[in-house]
Every structure is written in C-alpha cells, then in structure tokens.
Design a protein around this motif. Structure first.
Motif, PDB file in Angstrom:
ATOM      1  N   HIS A   1       0.832  -1.206   0.000  1.00  0.00           N
ATOM      2  CA  HIS A   1       0.000   0.000   0.000  1.00  0.00           C
ATOM      3  C   HIS A   1       0.863   1.251   0.000  1.00  0.00           C
ATOM      4  O   HIS A   1       0.621   2.204  -0.727  1.00  0.00           O
ATOM      5  CB  HIS A   1      -0.902  -0.027   1.232  1.00  0.00           C
ATOM      6  N   ARG A   2       1.891   1.208   0.862  1.00  0.00           N
ATOM      7  CA  ARG A   2       2.796   2.359   0.973  1.00  0.00           C
ATOM      8  C   ARG A   2       3.519   2.596  -0.336  1.00  0.00           C
ATOM      9  O   ARG A   2       3.637   3.719  -0.798  1.00  0.00           O
ATOM     10  CB  ARG A   2       3.786   2.093   2.104  1.00  0.00           C
ATOM     11  N   ASN A   3       3.995   1.524  -0.953  1.00  0.00           N
ATOM     12  CA  ASN A   3       4.708   1.666  -2.217  1.00  0.00           C
ATOM     13  C   ASN A   3       3.814   2.241  -3.298  1.00  0.00           C
ATOM     14  O   ASN A   3       4.259   3.015  -4.132  1.00  0.00           O
ATOM     15  CB  ASN A   3       5.261   0.306  -2.669  1.00  0.00           C
ATOM     16  N   ALA A   4       2.536   1.839  -3.269  1.00  0.00           N
ATOM     17  CA  ALA A   4       1.612   2.355  -4.276  1.00  0.00           C
ATOM     18  C   ALA A   4       1.439   3.859  -4.139  1.00  0.00           C
ATOM     19  O   ALA A   4       1.484   4.598  -5.122  1.00  0.00           O
ATOM     20  CB  ALA A   4       0.265   1.650  -4.161  1.00  0.00           C
ATOM     21  N   SER A   5       1.272   4.346  -2.899  1.00  0.00           N
ATOM     22  CA  SER A   5       1.075   5.782  -2.740  1.00  0.00           C
ATOM     23  C   SER A   5       2.349   6.549  -3.048  1.00  0.00           C
ATOM     24  O   SER A   5       2.305   7.657  -3.580  1.00  0.00           O
ATOM     25  CB  SER A   5       0.550   6.117  -1.343  1.00  0.00           C
ATOM     26  N   VAL A   6       3.496   5.940  -2.746  1.00  0.00           N
ATOM     27  CA  VAL A   6       4.762   6.593  -3.092  1.00  0.00           C
ATOM     28  C   VAL A   6       4.886   6.729  -4.605  1.00  0.00           C
ATOM     29  O   VAL A   6       5.285   7.779  -5.122  1.00  0.00           O
ATOM     30  CB  VAL A   6       5.960   5.809  -2.522  1.00  0.00           C
ATOM     31  N   ARG A   7       4.511   5.668  -5.303  1.00  0.00           N
ATOM     32  CA  ARG A   7       4.561   5.707  -6.768  1.00  0.00           C
ATOM     33  C   ARG A   7       3.696   6.847  -7.280  1.00  0.00           C
ATOM     34  O   ARG A   7       4.112   7.635  -8.119  1.00  0.00           O
ATOM     35  CB  ARG A   7       4.056   4.385  -7.356  1.00  0.00           C
ATOM     36  N   GLU A   8       2.490   6.916  -6.735  1.00  0.00           N
ATOM     37  CA  GLU A   8       1.560   7.966  -7.164  1.00  0.00           C
ATOM     38  C   GLU A   8       2.130   9.346  -6.910  1.00  0.00           C
ATOM     39  O   GLU A   8       2.047  10.244  -7.747  1.00  0.00           O
ATOM     40  CB  GLU A   8       0.261   7.816  -6.369  1.00  0.00           C
TER      41      GLU A   8
ATOM     42  N   VAL B   1       4.127  20.309  -2.602  1.00  0.00           N
ATOM     43  CA  VAL B   1       3.566  21.593  -2.166  1.00  0.00           C
ATOM     44  C   VAL B   1       4.468  22.739  -2.607  1.00  0.00           C
ATOM     45  O   VAL B   1       4.010  23.733  -3.171  1.00  0.00           O
ATOM     46  CB  VAL B   1       3.373  21.608  -0.638  1.00  0.00           C
ATOM     47  N   LYS B   2       5.761  22.591  -2.360  1.00  0.00           N
ATOM     48  CA  LYS B   2       6.706  23.642  -2.719  1.00  0.00           C
ATOM     49  C   LYS B   2       6.716  23.879  -4.221  1.00  0.00           C
ATOM     50  O   LYS B   2       6.700  25.016  -4.695  1.00  0.00           O
ATOM     51  CB  LYS B   2       8.118  23.250  -2.238  1.00  0.00           C
ATOM     52  N   ALA B   3       6.732  22.779  -4.977  1.00  0.00           N
ATOM     53  CA  ALA B   3       6.776  22.907  -6.436  1.00  0.00           C
ATOM     54  C   ALA B   3       5.521  23.606  -6.947  1.00  0.00           C
ATOM     55  O   ALA B   3       5.579  24.440  -7.857  1.00  0.00           O
ATOM     56  CB  ALA B   3       6.930  21.541  -7.078  1.00  0.00           C
TER      57      ALA B   3
ATOM     58  N   VAL C   1      10.884  12.757   8.434  1.00  0.00           N
ATOM     59  CA  VAL C   1      10.067  12.490   7.249  1.00  0.00           C
ATOM     60  C   VAL C   1      10.332  11.088   6.735  1.00  0.00           C
ATOM     61  O   VAL C   1      11.393  10.509   6.970  1.00  0.00           O
ATOM     62  CB  VAL C   1      10.349  13.497   6.104  1.00  0.00           C
ATOM     63  N   ASN C   2       9.347  10.556   6.004  1.00  0.00           N
ATOM     64  CA  ASN C   2       9.579   9.336   5.233  1.00  0.00           C
ATOM     65  C   ASN C   2       9.320   9.678   3.770  1.00  0.00           C
ATOM     66  O   ASN C   2       9.038  10.837   3.456  1.00  0.00           O
ATOM     67  CB  ASN C   2       8.683   8.199   5.720  1.00  0.00           C
ATOM     68  N   GLN C   3       9.380   8.720   2.922  1.00  0.00           N
ATOM     69  CA  GLN C   3       9.189   8.961   1.495  1.00  0.00           C
ATOM     70  C   GLN C   3       7.895   9.745   1.228  1.00  0.00           C
ATOM     71  O   GLN C   3       7.901  10.757   0.533  1.00  0.00           O
ATOM     72  CB  GLN C   3       9.101   7.625   0.736  1.00  0.00           C
ATOM     73  N   GLU C   4       6.828   9.248   1.789  1.00  0.00           N
ATOM     74  CA  GLU C   4       5.533   9.864   1.523  1.00  0.00           C
ATOM     75  C   GLU C   4       5.483  11.324   1.927  1.00  0.00           C
ATOM     76  O   GLU C   4       5.168  12.209   1.134  1.00  0.00           O
ATOM     77  CB  GLU C   4       4.439   9.098   2.268  1.00  0.00           C
ATOM     78  N   SER C   5       5.809  11.598   3.194  1.00  0.00           N
ATOM     79  CA  SER C   5       5.704  12.966   3.685  1.00  0.00           C
ATOM     80  C   SER C   5       6.702  13.878   2.974  1.00  0.00           C
ATOM     81  O   SER C   5       6.406  15.025   2.661  1.00  0.00           O
ATOM     82  CB  SER C   5       5.900  13.022   5.198  1.00  0.00           C
ATOM     83  N   PHE C   6       7.884  13.332   2.684  1.00  0.00           N
ATOM     84  CA  PHE C   6       8.892  14.130   1.996  1.00  0.00           C
ATOM     85  C   PHE C   6       8.412  14.513   0.610  1.00  0.00           C
ATOM     86  O   PHE C   6       8.517  15.661   0.175  1.00  0.00           O
ATOM     87  CB  PHE C   6      10.201  13.346   1.914  1.00  0.00           C
ATOM     88  N   LEU C   7       7.839  13.562  -0.108  1.00  0.00           N
ATOM     89  CA  LEU C   7       7.333  13.845  -1.451  1.00  0.00           C
ATOM     90  C   LEU C   7       6.181  14.843  -1.394  1.00  0.00           C
ATOM     91  O   LEU C   7       6.096  15.738  -2.231  1.00  0.00           O
ATOM     92  CB  LEU C   7       6.889  12.553  -2.134  1.00  0.00           C
TER      93      LEU C   7
ATOM     94  N   VAL D   1       4.755  10.312  -9.358  1.00  0.00           N
ATOM     95  CA  VAL D   1       4.159  10.721 -10.634  1.00  0.00           C
ATOM     96  C   VAL D   1       3.659  12.160 -10.537  1.00  0.00           C
ATOM     97  O   VAL D   1       3.913  12.999 -11.407  1.00  0.00           O
ATOM     98  CB  VAL D   1       2.993   9.776 -11.016  1.00  0.00           C
ATOM     99  N   GLN D   2       2.960  12.450  -9.423  1.00  0.00           N
ATOM    100  CA  GLN D   2       2.433  13.789  -9.221  1.00  0.00           C
ATOM    101  C   GLN D   2       3.573  14.819  -9.216  1.00  0.00           C
ATOM    102  O   GLN D   2       3.501  15.861  -9.861  1.00  0.00           O
ATOM    103  CB  GLN D   2       1.714  13.840  -7.880  1.00  0.00           C
ATOM    104  N   LEU D   3       4.617  14.502  -8.471  1.00  0.00           N
ATOM    105  CA  LEU D   3       5.748  15.423  -8.361  1.00  0.00           C
ATOM    106  C   LEU D   3       6.386  15.657  -9.727  1.00  0.00           C
ATOM    107  O   LEU D   3       6.667  16.795 -10.102  1.00  0.00           O
ATOM    108  CB  LEU D   3       6.797  14.860  -7.394  1.00  0.00           C
TER     109      LEU D   3
END
Lengths: 217, 239
Positions: A93-100, B95-97, B84-90, A103-105
């Motif tokens: 689940h975590r990997n999926a949201s990271v992937r998303e 937000v900044k971008a 932070v972890n991957q999620e929060s960092f991204l 992409v957004q970034l």
C-alpha cells in the motif's frame, strides 16, 4: 550581457567560516541530501535512514520505510525483520502511494520547467522590442514629454478597452442569431424582449468592472 | 555523468538498477560527509540494499551508533518534529513545487499582458481579446497610469524645490529692498516663472532623448499598420 551569479564554484572541504553562510548551506544541502536519498529508494528499492543535526542542534531525519525501523534493524543486527502477516500488505500500500506521489511530483516539476521556459521567451521578446520602442522602457527612464505622450496614449487605450468590454457584454446578451425569431404564438418574441430588457440594464457606467482581483493580481 | 533525465520510478532492468545503486550510494555518502564537514555537524547514514544483508553506513559503525544514541536521547517530540519518510517528503516537495509554479504563472501572465498593452498602443486591435484579457489589461493600464502620475509629481516637486531654494537664497540677499507685504507675491511670481523655465528646459532635454539611437529605430507608424487608428495622433513623429 552581465552574469547574474558566478555559477557553480568549487567549495573548500572545511567548516565554513561565515555563520550566516553556514546556516544557508546546511538548509540547502540537507534538502538536497534527502532528495538524493529519496531518489535512491525509488530507483533502486533501497531502504535508508539519514539523521543530521542542524547547527542549532535540531534533529532532521529521513527514513524509508521509516527511521525507527531502520534504526532497530541496524541496532539489533537481526537480518530477519518484520515478518508479520500484515507487513507485506502495508508495504504494498505504501509503495503504491509513493509511486503515485512520484508521478504527481514529476508532473508538477515538468509544468514548472515549461513555465520557466515560457518566462524566458517572454523576457527575450520584451528585450527585443525595447530596442525599437522607447515607450516600453521603464517609466523611470523616460523624459517629461515622453511620459506625457505615454500617459495620453494609455488613457485612450483605457477608454477603448472599456468600449470593447461593453461591446462584448452586449454581444453576449444579444446573440445576433436570435433576432427576428418568433417562437411563441402570442406574438411576443421572448428573446427579443429579453434582449431589450437586458440591453437597458447592461449599459454599465463608463468603465468596467473594477474587480481586477480576478486578473493576475 | 549521463545528464539524461532519469524517470523517477523503480528501475526494472536488473543490471542497470545495480549500477545505478552503486553510483548513487557512493554519491549519497559523499554528500553526507560534505554536509558534516562544511557545517561542522553530526550526521549518519544507513543504507540497506537487496544485494547485501549488511548495510552500507557512514561514517563508521561506531560513529553511527554515537549519532543514533544522541538521537534517541532526545524527547520523542523533538525526534519526530523534523522526521520524514518517502511519503511525507514527497508531499512537501509537491507543495513547494506547486507554489513555485503558481508564482511563475503569475509572473508570466504579467509579462504577457504587458506585451498585449504595448501591442495595443501601436495599433493592434482589441478585437481578439476576451473578457479576462481586457480586465487584466485594464488593471495594468491603471497601474502604469499611477506610476506615470507619481513620476510626474516627483519631477515637478524636484523642479519646484530647486527653484524655491535658488529664490530663497536670492531673497535673503535682497531683503533690504523689498517690503514685507510685497515679498511673498514677488517670491511666488518668481517661483512660477522659474518653474516654467525649468519645465521648458526639461522638455528640450527630453526632445534630445527621443532621438537616441537614430531615426531608423523608430517604428514607421501608419506605414505598415492597417489598424493604426490611434497611433498617428499620439505618436506624432516629425520626420
């Protein structure tokens, strides 16, 4: 053309002398470091933890999957970690949201790059036309008569723009195609009647809606 | 260094992924080391890869343990504040971008409308503009008119104060000849006279300015423009 900054310079590997520079350097490099760590995780599936202490003794940390799990894994030196039944699901689940999020970034960053390029193009165009048109130069650089000429032209433009706005508003409420159609047996042409009604109220006083806030400011 | 843009996604090609891992891990360790040295701060890095059960670390096993201990000694709230972890960092980066994007779009829009304004001054019609363009144009025109007004006021003030100072000096020298009642009116009249002279002089100066760069730089108004309805009357070039 004068350069705005010196560009990338080689930095000596020793503690920075100026306190102010040190703080700025820390902020920038810490952010860059975390970015590199994040990329390494995404690209290669690595699991990482980084802890840095700021000059002000604050602790900044990055961890994937999370700082604590990496710390524990390191300290207990136990090769086999989280083997509960829920762990793989949570991780997926975590990997999926990271992937998303990646992409957004990526999307936002490429939009940003495109807008920056557009800005450059617009700058070039302005520069080019400034060599031919004196009125495009900054107002501070213009002489008294030039300013007066410019003022007069701008006032005229303001009037013309207002007229154009009125014209558009009228066209919007009086679509030409509806004139002359009678759709009701009673003889009243609904669109015409509406049109005249709108006509009267659509005549705003000279000038236009001063709610420029909708514009770019 | 390839300098090719790398897609931010898991590298599926095994050998490519392994090569990338090796390079980037090395670079990461270098960056941590530099940060620590340049800023004189404590830091540590722990990297686990699928290729090795043992982690790669910086600075050293002992160094890492020391930093971890220092970290754990802090109250939990302090530990978590900047964690932070991957999620929060991204999310933070997104937000900044987005903020940067919004600002860049706003700046670009201003440049665009400025261009429209100058084009409109030289005879391009307003027919192609929609309501939003017209509104933004109106705002910008008003903004520029304000700036012009301020500039004109500033120039007048400068002229008047220069004149007043000169006259004041002259008045001081000739007080014996002037009665108190007459003094103010004589002063005012002289100021007015000097003002006119000053403005005339500035006009002369700006006339010279207008011809900078030679005549070939001036746009040939009325020659090429079918829509030059206003340009002829407002930019009367005497050639």
């Amino acid at each position: 053309m004068a350069r705005k900054s010196k560009g990338r310079q080689k930095v000596e590997m020793a503690k920075m002398a100026k306190e102010s520079n040190l703080q700025v350097t820390f902020s920038k490099r810490r952010a860059g470091l975390f970015k590199k760590a994040s990329e390494l995780c995404t690209l290669c599936g690595a699991e990482i933890a980084i802890i840095v202490f700021s000059p002000g003794k604050k602790a900044f940390s990055f961890g994937h999957p999370c700082v604590e799990s990496i710390m524990d894994r390191f300290l207990t030196r136990n090769p086999s970690q989280n083997h509960s039944t829920t762990a793989p699901l949570v991780e997926a689940h975590r990997n999926a949201s990271v992937r998303e999020l990646n992409v957004q970034l990526t999307t936002v960053l490429s939009q940003l790059e495109a807008e920056k390029k557009r800005g450059e193009v617009l700058n070039q165009m302005r520069k080019a036309s400034q060599t031919q048109c004196w009125w495009e130069a900054p107002i501070d650089t213009l002489g008294l008569q030039q300013i007066e000429q410019l003022r007069v032209s701008l006032e005229e433009l303001k009037k013309n723009a207002a007229k154009q706005v009125d014209k558009l508003l009228m066209e919007a409420s009086n679509p030409p195609s509806f004139f002359g159609t009678s759709t009701s047996i009673g003889g009243v042409v609904p669109f015409n009647a509406k049109a005249t009604g709108l006509n009267a109220s659509m005549m705003p006083p000279a000038g236009y809606n001063p709610a420029y806030g909708r514009g770019f400011f | 260094m390839t300098r090719k843009k790398v897609k931010l996604a898991f590298i599926t090609n095994d050998s490519a992924r392994k090569a990338t891992f090796k390079k980037r891990k090395k670079g990461l360790m270098k960056k941590v080391s530099e940060l620590s040295t340049l800023c004189g701060i404590d830091a540590c890095a722990i990297v686990y890869s699928p290729y090795d059960p043992q982690p790669e670390i910086w600075p050293s096993p002992l160094g890492v343990q020391r930093v971890l201990a220092q970290f754990k000694r802090m109250p939990e709230m302090e530990q978590c504040k900047k964690m932070v972890n991957q999620e929060s960092f991204l999310r933070q980066r997104i937000v900044k971008a987005k903020e940067q994007l919004k600002k860049q779009q706003k700046d670009n829009r201003e440049k665009e409308v400025t261009q429209i304004m100058f084009q409109s001054l030289t005879g391009h019609g307003l027919q192609n503009l929609n309501m939003i363009d017209l509104n933004d144009l109106g705002w910008l025109v008003d903004h520029n008119l304000k700036e012009i007004h301020n500039r004109q006021e500033a120039l007048k003030e400068r002229a008047v104060s220069q004149v007043a100072r000169a006259e004041a000096d002259r008045m001081v020298q000739s007080t014996v000849n002037v009665t108190p009642e007459k003094a103010p009116t004589a002063f005012d009249a002289t100021v007015e006279n000097m003002q006119r002279q000053q403005w005339f002089m500035e006009l002369m100066n700006s006339n010279e300015q207008m011809n900078f760069g030679g005549d070939d730089m001036m746009l040939p108004f009325g020659d090429n423009n079918p829509n030059s309805s206003w340009s002829n009357s407002f930019f009367p070039w005497d050639k």
